[in-house]
Motif scaffolding. Structure first.
Motif, PDB file in Angstrom:
ATOM      1  N   SER A 184      -0.201 -22.072  10.790  1.00 39.36           N
ATOM      2  CA  SER A 184       0.109 -20.646  10.631  1.00 39.36           C
ATOM      3  C   SER A 184       1.458 -20.317  11.258  1.00 39.36           C
ATOM      4  O   SER A 184       1.790 -20.817  12.331  1.00 39.36           O
ATOM      5  N   HIS A 185       2.241 -19.477  10.561  1.00 43.24           N
ATOM      6  CA  HIS A 185       3.492 -18.977  11.123  1.00 43.24           C
ATOM      7  C   HIS A 185       3.748 -17.571  10.581  1.00 43.24           C
ATOM      8  O   HIS A 185       3.176 -17.169   9.565  1.00 43.24           O
ATOM      9  N   ASP A 186       4.602 -16.832  11.283  1.00 42.20           N
ATOM     10  CA  ASP A 186       4.892 -15.448  10.888  1.00 42.20           C
ATOM     11  C   ASP A 186       6.069 -15.384   9.923  1.00 42.20           C
ATOM     12  O   ASP A 186       7.061 -16.102  10.077  1.00 42.20           O
ATOM     13  N   GLU A 187       5.961 -14.519   8.940  1.00 45.08           N
ATOM     14  CA  GLU A 187       7.056 -14.200   8.031  1.00 45.08           C
ATOM     15  C   GLU A 187       7.208 -12.689   7.958  1.00 45.08           C
ATOM     16  O   GLU A 187       6.215 -11.957   7.982  1.00 45.08           O
ATOM     17  N   ILE A 188       8.475 -12.232   7.883  1.00 44.90           N
ATOM     18  CA  ILE A 188       8.727 -10.796   7.762  1.00 44.90           C
ATOM     19  C   ILE A 188       8.460 -10.390   6.317  1.00 44.90           C
ATOM     20  O   ILE A 188       9.105 -10.881   5.393  1.00 44.90           O
ATOM     21  N   MET A 189       7.511  -9.489   6.142  1.00 40.13           N
ATOM     22  CA  MET A 189       7.113  -9.085   4.797  1.00 40.13           C
ATOM     23  C   MET A 189       7.214  -7.574   4.644  1.00 40.13           C
ATOM     24  O   MET A 189       6.904  -6.816   5.572  1.00 40.13           O
ATOM     25  N   ALA A 190       7.670  -7.135   3.465  1.00 34.44           N
ATOM     26  CA  ALA A 190       7.747  -5.701   3.171  1.00 34.44           C
ATOM     27  C   ALA A 190       6.342  -5.134   3.053  1.00 34.44           C
ATOM     28  O   ALA A 190       5.501  -5.673   2.330  1.00 34.44           O
ATOM     29  N   ILE A 191       6.098  -4.040   3.767  1.00 36.28           N
ATOM     30  CA  ILE A 191       4.777  -3.415   3.781  1.00 36.28           C
ATOM     31  C   ILE A 191       4.733  -2.177   2.895  1.00 36.28           C
ATOM     32  O   ILE A 191       3.786  -1.950   2.151  1.00 36.28           O
ATOM     33  N   ASP A 192       5.800  -1.385   2.959  1.00 37.83           N
ATOM     34  CA  ASP A 192       5.770  -0.109   2.242  1.00 37.83           C
ATOM     35  C   ASP A 192       7.194   0.422   2.075  1.00 37.83           C
ATOM     36  O   ASP A 192       8.135  -0.053   2.722  1.00 37.83           O
ATOM     37  N   THR A 193       7.332   1.413   1.216  1.00 36.93           N
ATOM     38  CA  THR A 193       8.593   2.131   1.027  1.00 36.93           C
ATOM     39  C   THR A 193       8.340   3.611   1.253  1.00 36.93           C
ATOM     40  O   THR A 193       7.353   4.160   0.756  1.00 36.93           O
ATOM     41  N   GLY A 194       9.237   4.245   2.014  1.00 31.58           N
ATOM     42  CA  GLY A 194       9.019   5.659   2.304  1.00 31.58           C
ATOM     43  C   GLY A 194      10.242   6.308   2.919  1.00 31.58           C
ATOM     44  O   GLY A 194      11.373   5.828   2.768  1.00 31.58           O
ATOM     45  N   THR A 195      10.012   7.389   3.651  1.00 39.75           N
ATOM     46  CA  THR A 195      11.094   8.170   4.259  1.00 39.75           C
ATOM     47  C   THR A 195      11.170   7.881   5.754  1.00 39.75           C
ATOM     48  O   THR A 195      10.161   7.913   6.457  1.00 39.75           O
ATOM     49  N   PHE A 196      12.383   7.592   6.204  1.00 43.08           N
ATOM     50  CA  PHE A 196      12.648   7.282   7.616  1.00 43.08           C
ATOM     51  C   PHE A 196      13.261   8.522   8.252  1.00 43.08           C
ATOM     52  O   PHE A 196      14.272   9.044   7.775  1.00 43.08           O
ATOM     53  N   VAL A 197      12.651   8.995   9.342  1.00 40.76           N
ATOM     54  CA  VAL A 197      13.081  10.249   9.964  1.00 40.76           C
ATOM     55  C   VAL A 197      13.332  10.024  11.453  1.00 40.76           C
ATOM     56  O   VAL A 197      12.555   9.345  12.133  1.00 40.76           O
ATOM     57  N   ILE A 198      14.432  10.602  11.944  1.00 45.06           N
ATOM     58  CA  ILE A 198      14.713  10.615  13.385  1.00 45.06           C
ATOM     59  C   ILE A 198      14.752  12.070  13.835  1.00 45.06           C
ATOM     60  O   ILE A 198      15.506  12.879  13.278  1.00 45.06           O
ATOM     61  N   THR A 199      13.947  12.387  14.830  1.00 43.16           N
ATOM     62  CA  THR A 199      13.968  13.724  15.416  1.00 43.16           C
ATOM     63  C   THR A 199      14.412  13.610  16.869  1.00 43.16           C
ATOM     64  O   THR A 199      14.718  12.519  17.351  1.00 43.16           O
ATOM     65  N   ASN A 200      14.420  14.720  17.552  1.00 42.99           N
ATOM     66  CA  ASN A 200      14.781  14.699  18.970  1.00 42.99           C
ATOM     67  C   ASN A 200      13.633  14.219  19.854  1.00 42.99           C
ATOM     68  O   ASN A 200      13.771  14.152  21.076  1.00 42.99           O
ATOM     69  N   LYS A 201      12.499  13.838  19.218  1.00 44.54           N
ATOM     70  CA  LYS A 201      11.354  13.356  19.984  1.00 44.54           C
ATOM     71  C   LYS A 201      10.766  12.051  19.449  1.00 44.54           C
ATOM     72  O   LYS A 201      10.175  11.278  20.207  1.00 44.54           O
ATOM     73  N   ARG A 202      10.956  11.793  18.129  1.00 43.84           N
ATOM     74  CA  ARG A 202      10.266  10.653  17.528  1.00 43.84           C
ATOM     75  C   ARG A 202      11.124   9.941  16.482  1.00 43.84           C
ATOM     76  O   ARG A 202      12.084  10.504  15.958  1.00 43.84           O
ATOM     77  N   VAL A 203      10.721   8.695  16.190  1.00 46.07           N
ATOM     78  CA  VAL A 203      11.168   7.972  15.001  1.00 46.07           C
ATOM     79  C   VAL A 203       9.937   7.858  14.116  1.00 46.07           C
ATOM     80  O   VAL A 203       8.889   7.358  14.541  1.00 46.07           O
ATOM     81  N   ILE A 204      10.060   8.314  12.871  1.00 46.12           N
ATOM     82  CA  ILE A 204       8.892   8.437  12.003  1.00 46.12           C
ATOM     83  C   ILE A 204       9.170   7.764  10.664  1.00 46.12           C
ATOM     84  O   ILE A 204      10.280   7.847  10.123  1.00 46.12           O
ATOM     85  N   PHE A 205       8.157   7.098  10.145  1.00 40.84           N
ATOM     86  CA  PHE A 205       8.221   6.547   8.788  1.00 40.84           C
ATOM     87  C   PHE A 205       7.013   7.072   8.021  1.00 40.84           C
ATOM     88  O   PHE A 205       5.867   6.918   8.459  1.00 40.84           O
ATOM     89  N   VAL A 206       7.273   7.698   6.890  1.00 37.79           N
ATOM     90  CA  VAL A 206       6.205   8.235   6.050  1.00 37.79           C
ATOM     91  C   VAL A 206       6.232   7.487   4.723  1.00 37.79           C
ATOM     92  O   VAL A 206       7.148   7.670   3.912  1.00 37.79           O
ATOM     93  N   GLY A 207       5.253   6.606   4.521  1.00 34.48           N
ATOM     94  CA  GLY A 207       5.204   5.810   3.307  1.00 34.48           C
ATOM     95  C   GLY A 207       4.018   6.150   2.441  1.00 34.48           C
ATOM     96  O   GLY A 207       3.200   7.020   2.773  1.00 34.48           O
ATOM     97  N   ASN A 208       3.901   5.453   1.324  1.00 36.95           N
ATOM     98  CA  ASN A 208       2.780   5.672   0.417  1.00 36.95           C
ATOM     99  C   ASN A 208       1.502   5.022   0.941  1.00 36.95           C
ATOM    100  O   ASN A 208       0.400   5.504   0.688  1.00 36.95           O
ATOM    101  N   LYS A 209       1.665   3.915   1.667  1.00 38.72           N
ATOM    102  CA  LYS A 209       0.507   3.178   2.166  1.00 38.72           C
ATOM    103  C   LYS A 209       0.341   3.294   3.677  1.00 38.72           C
ATOM    104  O   LYS A 209      -0.776   3.207   4.189  1.00 38.72           O
ATOM    105  N   LYS A 210       1.457   3.439   4.368  1.00 42.20           N
ATOM    106  CA  LYS A 210       1.397   3.409   5.821  1.00 42.20           C
ATOM    107  C   LYS A 210       2.414   4.366   6.417  1.00 42.20           C
ATOM    108  O   LYS A 210       3.499   4.557   5.867  1.00 42.20           O
ATOM    109  N   SER A 211       2.057   4.945   7.544  1.00 44.23           N
ATOM    110  CA  SER A 211       2.972   5.806   8.289  1.00 44.23           C
ATOM    111  C   SER A 211       3.143   5.255   9.697  1.00 44.23           C
ATOM    112  O   SER A 211       2.234   4.643  10.256  1.00 44.23           O
ATOM    113  N   VAL A 212       4.335   5.468  10.252  1.00 44.67           N
ATOM    114  CA  VAL A 212       4.648   4.986  11.596  1.00 44.67           C
ATOM    115  C   VAL A 212       5.151   6.165  12.417  1.00 44.67           C
ATOM    116  O   VAL A 212       5.991   6.941  11.955  1.00 44.67           O
TER     117      VAL A 212
END
Length: 317
Positions: free
Chosen positions: A222-250
């Motif tokens: 087993s080894h790790d590979e960087i894989m694309a998870i989702d596509t969405g909107t990347f937002v920077i605010t004065n408090k957070r870094v946010i990703f809003v996608g179709n499948k996953k949000s960060v």
């Protein structure tokens, strides 16, 4: 050889009118021997020595019509060739015109410009090209310096970014300063690969015949590979870094960020209580305009730029 001719007040080298006789203005001129059988057509002002001693000489024959311009003061001599004029001689060989363009065929306006310190059309075009290249280099250098200043000021939180709209529901006293659509979220994912192997012994008992005995085995790695998870909107605010996608949000609290790694096309963030690093890429497909000392630049949002914006917001917490 001495030639008597009547002066004529003309400045056009292509004017072939015959000089009118005027006994009161008759001068005695001396021309090179090779032009002794040429007819004097007109008198011009020499653009080299500025004396009214530039004469047009003409020699017609059945097969050709030769035209020469000769200054009896400075010895500058041109032979007409097609639509141009060839500089064939001058008394002072250290003269700038002679040093740069002796035996060259140029147009009359070019020669007049050269006499006044200018260049031929070809040389002027090359000079303009080099000046344009140098100017472009200066602009690129200035742009690079401006970019460094912008990044430094962003990282210190000293750039007043304009609030932007975003799909994120903001918290109290929270402002969004960057919202980028079509950003890819990637994470490390474990990938298993099966590998087989074995060992044994070969026995040769006749020419062309052998027997192999041994043990084979298979194992999973087993080894790790960087894989694309989702596509969405990347937002920077004065408090957070946010990703809003179709499948996953960060949702990353700026206070929880441990480290950031920049790439040409984005950034990766490692945060507290999260083992896997999160990658946000394709940010460089967007740009942001900045003005510094009246100079406006449109800068692609590469990883180092995103990092500077985040650091600036952290500095202002």
């Amino acid at each position: 050889m001495n030639i008597d001719y009547d002066g004529h007040n003309s400045t056009n080298p292509n004017n072939n009118s015959i000089v009118e006789n005027n006994n009161n203005n008759q001068l005695s001129l001396q021309v090179p021997q090779k032009y002794e059988d040429y007819d004097i057509i007109e008198e011009l002002q020499c653009f080299n020595c500025n004396q009214h001693t530039f004469i047009q000489l003409n020699k017609k024959s059945l097969l050709s019509n030769k035209v020469v311009y000769y200054c009896t003061n400075c010895g500058m001599s041109f032979e007409k060739q097609g639509n141009g004029f060839k500089l064939v001689d001058i008394s002072d060989k250290s003269n700038r015109m002679w040093e740069l363009y002796n035996l060259k065929t140029l147009t009359w306006p070019e020669w007049e410009r050269i006499a006044n310190g200018g260049l031929s059309d070809k040389d002027q075009a090359e000079k303009d090209k080099q000046l344009a290249i140098e100017k472009q280099k200066e602009l690129e250098l200035q742009r690079k310096k401006d970019l460094e200043i912008v990044v430094q000021e962003l990282a210190k939180g000293e750039v007043n970014l304009k609030p932007v709209s975003s799909p994120v529901i903001l918290k109290k006293n929270e402002t969004a300063y960057l919202s980028l659509p079509n950003i890819t979220l990637s994470e490390p994912r474990a990938v298993r690969v099966s590998k087989s192997g074995g060992y044994g012994t070969s026995y040769r008992f006749a020419k062309g015949f052998s027997v192999h005995s041994g043990v084979g085995e298979s194992r999973s790695v087993s080894h790790d590979e960087i894989m694309a998870i989702d596509t969405g909107t990347f937002v920077i605010t004065n408090k957070r870094v946010i990703f809003v996608g179709n499948k996953k949000s960060v949702n990353i609290d700026l206070k929880k960020i441990l480290s950031m790694t920049v790439y040409k096309d984005g950034i990766s963030i490692q945060r507290e209580n999260k083992q896997k690093i999160e990658y946000f890429t394709k940010t460089n497909r967007h740009s942001m305009d900045f003005t510094i000392d009246g100079r406006t630049h449109s800068l692609p949002l590469e990883g180092y730029f995103i990092k500077a914006i985040i650091l600036g917001q952290i500095a202002n917490l």
